[in-house]
Design an enzyme around this catalytic site. Structure first.
Site, PDB file in Angstrom:
ATOM      1  N   HIS A  76       0.830  -1.211   0.000  1.00 24.69           N
ATOM      2  CA  HIS A  76       0.000   0.000   0.000  1.00 24.69           C
ATOM      3  C   HIS A  76       0.866   1.263   0.000  1.00 24.69           C
ATOM      4  O   HIS A  76       0.563   2.231  -0.701  1.00 24.69           O
ATOM      5  CB  HIS A  76      -0.957   0.010   1.198  1.00 24.69           C
ATOM      6  CG  HIS A  76      -1.829  -1.215   1.248  1.00 24.69           C
ATOM      7  ND1 HIS A  76      -2.463  -1.625   2.384  1.00 24.69           N
ATOM      8  CD2 HIS A  76      -2.161  -2.117   0.288  1.00 24.69           C
ATOM      9  CE1 HIS A  76      -3.146  -2.734   2.131  1.00 24.69           C
ATOM     10  NE2 HIS A  76      -2.973  -3.048   0.866  1.00 24.69           N
ATOM     11  N   HIS A 259      -0.991 -11.096  -5.162  1.00 26.60           N
ATOM     12  CA  HIS A 259       0.415 -10.738  -4.937  1.00 26.60           C
ATOM     13  C   HIS A 259       1.394 -11.713  -5.588  1.00 26.60           C
ATOM     14  O   HIS A 259       2.413 -11.306  -6.124  1.00 26.60           O
ATOM     15  CB  HIS A 259       0.706 -10.645  -3.441  1.00 26.60           C
ATOM     16  CG  HIS A 259      -0.049  -9.540  -2.781  1.00 26.60           C
ATOM     17  ND1 HIS A 259       0.090  -8.223  -3.165  1.00 26.60           N
ATOM     18  CD2 HIS A 259      -0.950  -9.545  -1.777  1.00 26.60           C
ATOM     19  CE1 HIS A 259      -0.690  -7.471  -2.409  1.00 26.60           C
ATOM     20  NE2 HIS A 259      -1.342  -8.250  -1.564  1.00 26.60           N
TER      21      HIS A 259
HETATM   22 ZN   LIG Z   1      -3.925  -4.650  -0.100  1.00 29.39          ZN
END
Ligand SMILES: [Zn+2]
Length: 301
Positions: A76, A259
């Site tokens: 983030h 991810h």
């Molecule tokens: Zn996230």
């Protein structure tokens, strides 16, 4: 187009989503050609570059590791730094995990606003994609293709009445990121909480830093956007693409990725020098608006 860093030092602190460990981060200006570099204050400023070569295990968050030193949940903060076009910065941190704060990138955007951006006297170098690179895995896929600008198309499909199919398509820059993605928060399914805890994850998770989806709704509404989930996945994607180490000129298409696929794409791209070139050629961002395609999302409360 010149390289940038931040004007002044800024910092914040909070709990790590997965470890539950409190940490303080400090964003510090860095000279040209430094890149984005984390430094472990608790380990004599040991540097860990935000680069594909340092990607460690990746599951529910992206972790970097260098010489056995780990740093978790970078996505983030990196999404905010990368979208804002900050080429050089030190992220000093005194523990193993970046604070989750409210689960979105908005607090990091506020920090960067507070810091201000400073131009450096060195031309910015871009990683320009010249040949497609793809990763496909069990119905999930991600690819990067030649384009004049940094574009993403992110598609998700979760079997939940509030999620379903959602997609975001945009040219990524500071303005579009702030407007379209920065406020979208992390989410998880209520049924996953116990299994994740049993795996030693989400020890710092709470209703203040993640949206929790119940069987047919949201435990801690209201949502910030009806399609907050799809937007958050696009935010995660951009944060992981920052690991390319340079601003990208290319179009990234992600379909039910995560991810693991994001970072595999970065590694595969970096490992094949025939798929990109380094250029200082300025790209055009004027005249482009952030485009978003909101899927037929269910009504949020
Ligand atoms: Zn996230």
């Amino acid at each position: 187009m010149f390289q940038t860093t931040i004007q002044g030092e800024v910092g914040t602190h909070g709990v790590g989503l997965h470890t539950g460990v409190q940490s303080t981060i400090r964003l510090v200006p860095a000279p040209a050609d430094t890149g984005i570099v984390f430094r472990r204050v608790d380990l004599d400023l040991f540097p860990i570059e935000a680069h594909g070569r340092n990607v460690a295990r990746v599951s529910y968050a992206t972790s970097l590791m260098k010489k056995g030193v780990l740093l978790s949940t970078t996505e983030h903060l990196l999404a905010a730094i990368y979208s804002c076009g900050i080429d050089n910065i030190f992220v000093d941190i005194d523990a193993i995990e970046v604070p989750i704060l409210d689960g979105s990138a908005e607090p990091f955007m506020q920090l960067l606003d507070q810091a201000g951006i400073r131009k450096l006297r060195r031309k910015r170098r871009y990683l320009k994609v010249v040949k497609p690179v793809e990763v496909v895995e069990n119905g999930r896929r991600i690819g990067v293709y030649p384009a004049e600008e940094f574009e993403v198309h992110c598609y998700v499909d979760f079997p939940h009445p509030l999620v379903g199919q959602q997609e975001v398509e945009m040219v990524v820059n500071a303005g579009s990121f702030r407007q379209v993605l920065s406020r979208a928060r992390t989410f998880c399914f209520e049924t996953d909480i116990e299994p994740l805890r049993a795996m030693g994850l989400i020890r710092g998770g709470s209703l203040e830093n993640a949206i929790v989806l119940t069987h047919d709704g949201v435990l801690n509404g209201p949502l910030r956007y009806p399609d907050e989930f799809g937007r958050h996945k696009a935010l995660d994607l951009i944060g992981d693409l920052a690991l390319a180490g340079l601003p990208l000129l290319g179009r990234v298409e992600a379909r039910k990725a995560g991810h693991s696929l994001h970072t595999q794409l970065v590694s595969r791209l970096l490992a094949d020098p025939t798929s990109w070139e380094i250029t200082t050629q300025e790209h055009r961002t004027l005249g482009h608006q952030a485009r978003e395609i909101a899927a037929p999302a269910g009504a949020a409360d």
